[in-house]
Design a protein around this motif. Sequence first.
Motif, PDB file in Angstrom:
ATOM      1  N   TYR A   8     -58.674 -21.216 -80.902  1.00 40.97           N
ATOM      2  CA  TYR A   8     -58.372 -20.042 -80.088  1.00 40.97           C
ATOM      3  C   TYR A   8     -57.722 -18.953 -80.939  1.00 40.97           C
ATOM      4  O   TYR A   8     -58.103 -17.782 -80.860  1.00 40.97           O
ATOM      5  N   LEU A   9     -56.751 -19.324 -81.763  1.00 40.67           N
ATOM      6  CA  LEU A   9     -56.082 -18.333 -82.612  1.00 40.67           C
ATOM      7  C   LEU A   9     -57.064 -17.686 -83.580  1.00 40.67           C
ATOM      8  O   LEU A   9     -57.050 -16.465 -83.763  1.00 40.67           O
ATOM      9  N   GLU A  10     -57.917 -18.490 -84.177  1.00 40.54           N
ATOM     10  CA  GLU A  10     -58.921 -17.963 -85.100  1.00 40.54           C
ATOM     11  C   GLU A  10     -59.863 -17.005 -84.370  1.00 40.54           C
ATOM     12  O   GLU A  10     -60.193 -15.929 -84.880  1.00 40.54           O
ATOM     13  N   THR A  11     -60.267 -17.371 -83.171  1.00 36.97           N
ATOM     14  CA  THR A  11     -61.159 -16.520 -82.374  1.00 36.97           C
ATOM     15  C   THR A  11     -60.486 -15.203 -82.017  1.00 36.97           C
ATOM     16  O   THR A  11     -61.111 -14.138 -82.099  1.00 36.97           O
ATOM     17  N   VAL A  22     -58.360  -7.682 -77.479  1.00 37.36           N
ATOM     18  CA  VAL A  22     -58.899  -8.944 -76.984  1.00 37.36           C
ATOM     19  C   VAL A  22     -58.345  -9.233 -75.594  1.00 37.36           C
ATOM     20  O   VAL A  22     -57.143  -9.069 -75.353  1.00 37.36           O
ATOM     21  N   ARG A  23     -59.233  -9.665 -74.724  1.00 42.13           N
ATOM     22  CA  ARG A  23     -58.842 -10.157 -73.405  1.00 42.13           C
ATOM     23  C   ARG A  23     -59.358 -11.580 -73.259  1.00 42.13           C
ATOM     24  O   ARG A  23     -60.220 -12.023 -74.016  1.00 42.13           O
ATOM     25  N   SER A  24     -58.860 -12.281 -72.276  1.00 39.84           N
ATOM     26  CA  SER A  24     -59.285 -13.666 -72.042  1.00 39.84           C
ATOM     27  C   SER A  24     -60.790 -13.773 -71.855  1.00 39.84           C
ATOM     28  O   SER A  24     -61.418 -14.712 -72.348  1.00 39.84           O
ATOM     29  N   ILE A  25     -61.386 -12.813 -71.177  1.00 41.21           N
ATOM     30  CA  ILE A  25     -62.829 -12.844 -70.930  1.00 41.21           C
ATOM     31  C   ILE A  25     -63.611 -12.769 -72.249  1.00 41.21           C
ATOM     32  O   ILE A  25     -64.668 -13.393 -72.397  1.00 41.21           O
ATOM     33  N   ASP A  26     -63.075 -12.024 -73.217  1.00 38.66           N
ATOM     34  CA  ASP A  26     -63.727 -11.922 -74.530  1.00 38.66           C
ATOM     35  C   ASP A  26     -63.744 -13.284 -75.228  1.00 38.66           C
ATOM     36  O   ASP A  26     -64.739 -13.665 -75.842  1.00 38.66           O
ATOM     37  N   ILE A  27     -62.632 -13.989 -75.120  1.00 42.43           N
ATOM     38  CA  ILE A  27     -62.530 -15.324 -75.723  1.00 42.43           C
ATOM     39  C   ILE A  27     -63.490 -16.284 -75.032  1.00 42.43           C
ATOM     40  O   ILE A  27     -64.197 -17.049 -75.690  1.00 42.43           O
ATOM     41  N   LYS A  30     -67.023 -15.540 -76.228  1.00 42.72           N
ATOM     42  CA  LYS A  30     -67.227 -15.902 -77.627  1.00 42.72           C
ATOM     43  C   LYS A  30     -67.342 -17.415 -77.811  1.00 42.72           C
ATOM     44  O   LYS A  30     -68.184 -17.898 -78.551  1.00 42.72           O
ATOM     45  N   LEU A  31     -66.491 -18.157 -77.118  1.00 44.84           N
ATOM     46  CA  LEU A  31     -66.467 -19.612 -77.270  1.00 44.84           C
ATOM     47  C   LEU A  31     -67.354 -20.335 -76.261  1.00 44.84           C
ATOM     48  O   LEU A  31     -67.513 -21.551 -76.343  1.00 44.84           O
ATOM     49  N   ASP A  32     -67.886 -19.574 -75.300  1.00 38.24           N
ATOM     50  CA  ASP A  32     -68.696 -20.151 -74.220  1.00 38.24           C
ATOM     51  C   ASP A  32     -67.901 -21.192 -73.441  1.00 38.24           C
ATOM     52  O   ASP A  32     -68.378 -22.295 -73.162  1.00 38.24           O
ATOM     53  N   PHE A  33     -66.656 -20.813 -73.094  1.00 35.81           N
ATOM     54  CA  PHE A  33     -65.770 -21.656 -72.307  1.00 35.81           C
ATOM     55  C   PHE A  33     -65.572 -21.012 -70.939  1.00 35.81           C
ATOM     56  O   PHE A  33     -65.773 -19.805 -70.774  1.00 35.81           O
ATOM     57  N   SER A  34     -65.137 -21.801 -69.983  1.00 34.55           N
ATOM     58  CA  SER A  34     -64.867 -21.280 -68.649  1.00 34.55           C
ATOM     59  C   SER A  34     -63.593 -20.434 -68.670  1.00 34.55           C
ATOM     60  O   SER A  34     -62.704 -20.644 -69.503  1.00 34.55           O
ATOM     61  N   LYS A  35     -63.518 -19.487 -67.746  1.00 32.12           N
ATOM     62  CA  LYS A  35     -62.330 -18.637 -67.648  1.00 32.12           C
ATOM     63  C   LYS A  35     -61.068 -19.452 -67.383  1.00 32.12           C
ATOM     64  O   LYS A  35     -60.024 -19.180 -67.992  1.00 32.12           O
ATOM     65  N   PRO A  36     -61.112 -20.466 -66.484  1.00 37.13           N
ATOM     66  CA  PRO A  36     -59.905 -21.271 -66.266  1.00 37.13           C
ATOM     67  C   PRO A  36     -59.445 -22.024 -67.519  1.00 37.13           C
ATOM     68  O   PRO A  36     -58.244 -22.132 -67.775  1.00 37.13           O
TER      69      PRO A  36
END
Length: 123
Positions: A8-11, A22-27, A30-36
Motif C-alpha cells: 500500500y505504501l509503495e502504491t 491520491v485517494r482511496s479509490i485510486d489505490i 491500481k491494486l484491483d482491491f475492493s473499496k472496503p
Amino acid sequence: MYESRENYLETILILQGQNGSVRSIDIAKKLDFSKPSVSRAVNILKNDKYIDIDEKGYINLTDKGEEKAKSIYERHRLLTEFFLKTAKVDEKIAEEDACKIEHIISNETFQGIKNFLIDNIKY
C-alpha cells in the motif's frame, strides 16, 4: 511491517508521483482491491502514522511513511533490474519476482545486489 501494508505504501508513493494526489479509490483501482479492503488498510496505516488523510480525503505519506515507501520502491526497482540484467528473464517475470522478494530479502543481501549493480552494470 506486513507485506500488504508495504505494498500500500509503495502504491501511494507511485500514485503520488504519477497523479500528484491520491485517494482511496485510486489505490483500489491500481491494486484491483475492493473499496472496503482499501479503507481498512488506509485506516491501519493512518493509525500507525504512515499516512495522513486531509479533510477532502486525499492521502499523504508522513515522513515515516515516505521513508518506508521509498525503501520498498528502491528494492523493487533494483531487484527488477537485477533480474533483467543477470537472469535475462522477461520484464513481467522480473517485476513479479521483485515484488515478492522485496519484502523478505535481508538488508545485507539487498545491499550486496545493489553494490553489484553499481559496480558491474549501468542501470
